[in-house]
Write a protein that holds these residues in place. Structure first.
Motif, PDB file in Angstrom:
ATOM      1  N   GLY A   1       0.210  15.154  76.255  1.00 21.25           N
ATOM      2  CA  GLY A   1       1.274  16.141  76.135  1.00 21.25           C
ATOM      3  C   GLY A   1       0.980  17.351  76.981  1.00 21.25           C
ATOM      4  O   GLY A   1       0.035  17.369  77.794  1.00 21.25           O
ATOM      5  N   PHE A   2       1.767  18.395  76.784  1.00 21.88           N
ATOM      6  CA  PHE A   2       1.669  19.611  77.586  1.00 21.88           C
ATOM      7  C   PHE A   2       1.063  20.740  76.761  1.00 21.88           C
ATOM      8  O   PHE A   2       1.293  20.835  75.555  1.00 21.88           O
ATOM      9  N   ALA A   3       0.268  21.572  77.428  1.00 29.49           N
ATOM     10  CA  ALA A   3      -0.471  22.644  76.753  1.00 29.49           C
ATOM     11  C   ALA A   3      -0.118  23.994  77.377  1.00 29.49           C
ATOM     12  O   ALA A   3       0.047  24.105  78.603  1.00 29.49           O
ATOM     13  N   PHE A   4      -0.029  24.998  76.520  1.00 34.09           N
ATOM     14  CA  PHE A   4       0.304  26.354  76.940  1.00 34.09           C
ATOM     15  C   PHE A   4      -0.608  27.321  76.181  1.00 34.09           C
ATOM     16  O   PHE A   4      -1.137  26.990  75.121  1.00 34.09           O
ATOM     17  N   GLN A   5      -0.756  28.535  76.709  1.00 38.28           N
ATOM     18  CA  GLN A   5      -1.510  29.557  75.986  1.00 38.28           C
ATOM     19  C   GLN A   5      -0.838  30.909  76.185  1.00 38.28           C
ATOM     20  O   GLN A   5      -0.175  31.154  77.200  1.00 38.28           O
ATOM     21  N   LEU A   6      -1.035  31.781  75.200  1.00 38.04           N
ATOM     22  CA  LEU A   6      -0.471  33.127  75.288  1.00 38.04           C
ATOM     23  C   LEU A   6      -1.262  33.985  76.260  1.00 38.04           C
ATOM     24  O   LEU A   6      -0.711  34.891  76.874  1.00 38.04           O
ATOM     25  N   HIS A   7      -2.551  33.693  76.396  1.00 38.62           N
ATOM     26  CA  HIS A   7      -3.408  34.442  77.314  1.00 38.62           C
ATOM     27  C   HIS A   7      -2.812  34.436  78.727  1.00 38.62           C
ATOM     28  O   HIS A   7      -2.468  33.392  79.263  1.00 38.62           O
ATOM     29  N   GLY A   8      -2.657  35.617  79.321  1.00 39.16           N
ATOM     30  CA  GLY A   8      -2.161  35.728  80.682  1.00 39.16           C
ATOM     31  C   GLY A   8      -0.654  35.758  80.809  1.00 39.16           C
ATOM     32  O   GLY A   8      -0.117  35.812  81.926  1.00 39.16           O
TER      33      GLY A   8
ATOM     34  N   TYR B   1       6.604   8.895  80.902  1.00 36.62           N
ATOM     35  CA  TYR B   1       5.897  10.155  80.687  1.00 36.62           C
ATOM     36  C   TYR B   1       5.671  10.882  82.015  1.00 36.62           C
ATOM     37  O   TYR B   1       5.852  12.108  82.103  1.00 36.62           O
ATOM     38  N   ASN B   2       5.284  10.159  83.060  1.00 39.63           N
ATOM     39  CA  ASN B   2       5.015  10.794  84.351  1.00 39.63           C
ATOM     40  C   ASN B   2       6.274  11.381  84.964  1.00 39.63           C
ATOM     41  O   ASN B   2       6.232  12.433  85.629  1.00 39.63           O
ATOM     42  N   GLN B   3       7.414  10.735  84.735  1.00 35.11           N
ATOM     43  CA  GLN B   3       8.680  11.305  85.207  1.00 35.11           C
ATOM     44  C   GLN B   3       8.984  12.615  84.493  1.00 35.11           C
ATOM     45  O   GLN B   3       9.434  13.592  85.114  1.00 35.11           O
ATOM     46  N   ILE B   4       8.731  12.640  83.193  1.00 36.71           N
ATOM     47  CA  ILE B   4       8.928  13.864  82.418  1.00 36.71           C
ATOM     48  C   ILE B   4       7.971  14.948  82.911  1.00 36.71           C
ATOM     49  O   ILE B   4       8.367  16.114  83.075  1.00 36.71           O
ATOM     50  N   LYS B   5       6.726  14.565  83.167  1.00 35.27           N
ATOM     51  CA  LYS B   5       5.731  15.542  83.629  1.00 35.27           C
ATOM     52  C   LYS B   5       6.158  16.181  84.947  1.00 35.27           C
ATOM     53  O   LYS B   5       6.032  17.400  85.127  1.00 35.27           O
ATOM     54  N   THR B   6       6.682  15.388  85.853  1.00 37.08           N
ATOM     55  CA  THR B   6       7.152  15.928  87.132  1.00 37.08           C
ATOM     56  C   THR B   6       8.254  16.966  86.917  1.00 37.08           C
ATOM     57  O   THR B   6       8.260  18.035  87.540  1.00 37.08           O
ATOM     58  N   THR B   7       9.171  16.664  86.015  1.00 38.70           N
ATOM     59  CA  THR B   7      10.260  17.599  85.724  1.00 38.70           C
ATOM     60  C   THR B   7       9.746  18.867  85.062  1.00 38.70           C
ATOM     61  O   THR B   7      10.186  19.979  85.395  1.00 38.70           O
ATOM     62  N   VAL B   8       8.821  18.735  84.119  1.00 37.53           N
ATOM     63  CA  VAL B   8       8.271  19.900  83.413  1.00 37.53           C
ATOM     64  C   VAL B   8       7.560  20.837  84.390  1.00 37.53           C
ATOM     65  O   VAL B   8       7.736  22.063  84.333  1.00 37.53           O
ATOM     66  N   VAL B   9       6.779  20.284  85.302  1.00 42.85           N
ATOM     67  CA  VAL B   9       6.080  21.114  86.292  1.00 42.85           C
ATOM     68  C   VAL B   9       7.088  21.832  87.186  1.00 42.85           C
ATOM     69  O   VAL B   9       6.938  23.025  87.493  1.00 42.85           O
ATOM     70  N   LYS B  10       8.133  21.138  87.593  1.00 48.35           N
ATOM     71  CA  LYS B  10       9.166  21.748  88.433  1.00 48.35           C
ATOM     72  C   LYS B  10       9.854  22.892  87.681  1.00 48.35           C
ATOM     73  O   LYS B  10      10.103  23.965  88.255  1.00 48.35           O
ATOM     74  N   MET B  11      10.136  22.683  86.392  1.00 50.52           N
ATOM     75  CA  MET B  11      10.768  23.732  85.604  1.00 50.52           C
ATOM     76  C   MET B  11       9.870  24.948  85.483  1.00 50.52           C
ATOM     77  O   MET B  11      10.325  26.095  85.574  1.00 50.52           O
ATOM     78  N   ALA B  12       8.572  24.727  85.278  1.00 55.68           N
ATOM     79  CA  ALA B  12       7.622  25.842  85.151  1.00 55.68           C
ATOM     80  C   ALA B  12       7.551  26.636  86.441  1.00 55.68           C
ATOM     81  O   ALA B  12       7.500  27.880  86.414  1.00 55.68           O
ATOM     82  N   LYS B  13       7.570  25.953  87.580  1.00 52.31           N
ATOM     83  CA  LYS B  13       7.531  26.654  88.870  1.00 52.31           C
ATOM     84  C   LYS B  13       8.804  27.460  89.110  1.00 52.31           C
ATOM     85  O   LYS B  13       8.753  28.593  89.599  1.00 52.31           O
ATOM     86  N   GLN B  14       9.941  26.870  88.753  1.00 53.97           N
ATOM     87  CA  GLN B  14      11.212  27.581  88.936  1.00 53.97           C
ATOM     88  C   GLN B  14      11.274  28.839  88.066  1.00 53.97           C
ATOM     89  O   GLN B  14      11.704  29.893  88.531  1.00 53.97           O
ATOM     90  N   LEU B  15      10.843  28.717  86.820  1.00 57.73           N
ATOM     91  CA  LEU B  15      10.883  29.875  85.926  1.00 57.73           C
ATOM     92  C   LEU B  15       9.897  30.934  86.370  1.00 57.73           C
ATOM     93  O   LEU B  15      10.182  32.139  86.291  1.00 57.73           O
ATOM     94  N   ASP B  16       8.731  30.513  86.867  1.00 63.13           N
ATOM     95  CA  ASP B  16       7.742  31.473  87.354  1.00 63.13           C
ATOM     96  C   ASP B  16       8.280  32.246  88.546  1.00 63.13           C
ATOM     97  O   ASP B  16       8.066  33.453  88.672  1.00 63.13           O
ATOM     98  N   THR B  17       9.004  31.568  89.414  1.00 61.53           N
ATOM     99  CA  THR B  17       9.595  32.229  90.592  1.00 61.53           C
ATOM    100  C   THR B  17      10.625  33.267  90.164  1.00 61.53           C
ATOM    101  O   THR B  17      10.689  34.379  90.716  1.00 61.53           O
ATOM    102  N   LYS B  18      11.427  32.943  89.143  1.00 55.96           N
ATOM    103  CA  LYS B  18      12.460  33.863  88.667  1.00 55.96           C
ATOM    104  C   LYS B  18      11.876  35.116  88.029  1.00 55.96           C
ATOM    105  O   LYS B  18      12.481  36.182  88.082  1.00 55.96           O
ATOM    106  N   THR B  19      10.692  34.993  87.411  1.00 54.72           N
ATOM    107  CA  THR B  19      10.113  36.131  86.692  1.00 54.72           C
ATOM    108  C   THR B  19       9.234  37.008  87.576  1.00 54.72           C
ATOM    109  O   THR B  19       8.754  38.038  87.124  1.00 54.72           O
ATOM    110  N   GLN B  20       9.008  36.594  88.800  1.00 54.08           N
ATOM    111  CA  GLN B  20       8.169  37.384  89.700  1.00 54.08           C
ATOM    112  C   GLN B  20       8.949  38.552  90.289  1.00 54.08           C
ATOM    113  O   GLN B  20      10.142  38.494  90.451  1.00 54.08           O
TER     114      GLN B  20
END
Length: 386
Positions: A255-262, A367-386
């Protein structure tokens, strides 16, 4: 759909006296009440926070007054030998006495006001409400993140789970007056993270089961409870995937892991919400676990602790045969195994537990298809918040 659900709740207000007392006690808090660090296992436990004192004292009072379906004695507990150190607990009464789960056929099944939901609980099951005084009390955030200013003020409540799996087992019911189905909103994730921050207990856990992932009531809620045992997911290694998202591979179901740190509560809540809405829209069952733990990459002995979050996409459960030993819902995926009978409790091995949990995993290609999408979503959201 959301407006129809709100109307259903408002009709219920006229006939359900329980709801009138939901705000009889509201625990108000601000960011000043947050506990950023908890003690390590093996160190002195430290003082209870105000949140912990209110929750446990009111929960104890409900137990003493027979509000639960059964008396919660100290559970027989054993740590199963092996690298994962699964925490097994014998809880046969929960397996036999809990309310019959609702029939769930889809991750996106609509809320049904005619079925049991948390607007219908007895007032004696309600412990208190939650209100963040740093924010407006008239927020009208909807499931898709938009705002409806015409809606009434939101209510977040803490109620007992009448069939507890451990000490202090409660349900966090965010936005109870919205009558949302069992689908995570951004506000719900935020309330869960803030509840974790309000507790000073290192073993406080919060979990969410989506529909088709062992949710038994189709009304938005999360489980929370205290466990006086350390879990592997508190300190295990995770692999970086992209901005603010890692992968958990040491457990049988990846699965996917996240942390509040940072990052911040708002940022991580938005990321998790965006991912779970992608799951919801694509009928992917999922579980979310929130716990205290070490900062990613630091040793188990580190005093630098944070909040860890794990999100598992998994096989849908729709009335299929369940294992004799335990169901695979959110706490089991995290390594806490409530066992149904004494024989299984005594004989369960790590190999058997691994096999049962792994059976919830999606096929690797999916699962790997989902992982690819999740990583893409994280990058897109990170770009928007910068």
């Amino acid at each position: 759909m959301i407006k129809a659900e709100v109307k259903s709740f408002q009709r219920g207000l006229r006939i359900t006296s329980n709801m009138a007392d939901m705000d009889s006690f509201v625990l108000q808090y601000s960011s000043d009440d947050f506990v950023p660090q908890t003690t390590r296992w093996g160190d002195h436990a430290g003082k209870k926070s105000k949140f912990d004192r209110e929750l446990t004292s009111r929960w104890d009072n409900c137990m003493e007054n027979g509000v639960f379906r059964y008396n919660m004695q100290q559970l027989d507990t054993r740590v199963i030998p092996g690298d994962k150190a699964y925490v097994a607990q014998l809880n046969s009464l929960r397996a036999t006495e809990r309310r019959k789960p609702q029939t769930i056929m889809s991750v996106s099944q609509p809320f049904n006001p005619d079925l049991f939901n948390f607007t219908k609980v007895h007032t004696k099951e309600i412990l208190f409400g939650l209100q963040n005084t740093d924010e407006s009390t008239t927020s009208g955030a909807t499931m898709n993140g938009t705002t409806d200013s015409a809606q009434e003020p939101e209510r977040h409540i803490i109620i007992i789970n009448v069939s507890p799996l451990e000490y202090g087992h409660v349900l966090i019911v965010p936005q109870v007056n919205r009558c949302y189905p069992q689908v995570l909103t951004e506000t719900a994730v935020k309330v869960g993270l803030e509840s974790m921050l309000l507790s000073s207990h290192r073993g406080f856990r919060i979990g969410f089961n989506s529909l088709c992932a062992y949710a038994s009531v189709n009304h938005l809620h999360m489980h929370a409870y205290y466990l006086e045992q350390q879990l592997l997911v508190e300190h295990c290694d995770v692999e970086p995937l992209g901005p603010n998202v890692h992968e958990l591979t040491v457990m049988p179901c990846h699965g996917f892991a996240f942390q509040l740190h940072g990052t911040t509560v708002k940022q991580i809540a938005r990321l998790i919400h965006n991912i779970t809405m992608y799951f919801h829209d694509n009928d992917i069952a999922h579980n979310l676990f929130i716990t205290r733990g070490t900062v990613f990459g630091e040793p188990q002995s580190s005093t630098n602790r944070t909040i860890r979050m794990y999100l598992w996409p998994r096989k849908k459960f729709i009335g299929t045969k369940v294992p004799d030993e335990f169901n695979v819902a959110v706490v089991e995926l995290a390594g806490h195994l409530p066992i149904k009978d004494d024989s299984s409790f005594q004989s369960l091995t790590e190999e058997t537990a691994d096999h049962i949990i792994a059976d919830a995993s999606l096929p690797l290609e999916e699962y790997n298809q989902i992982k690819t999408t999740v990583v893409k979503m994280a990058k897109q959201l990170d770009t928007k918040t910068q």
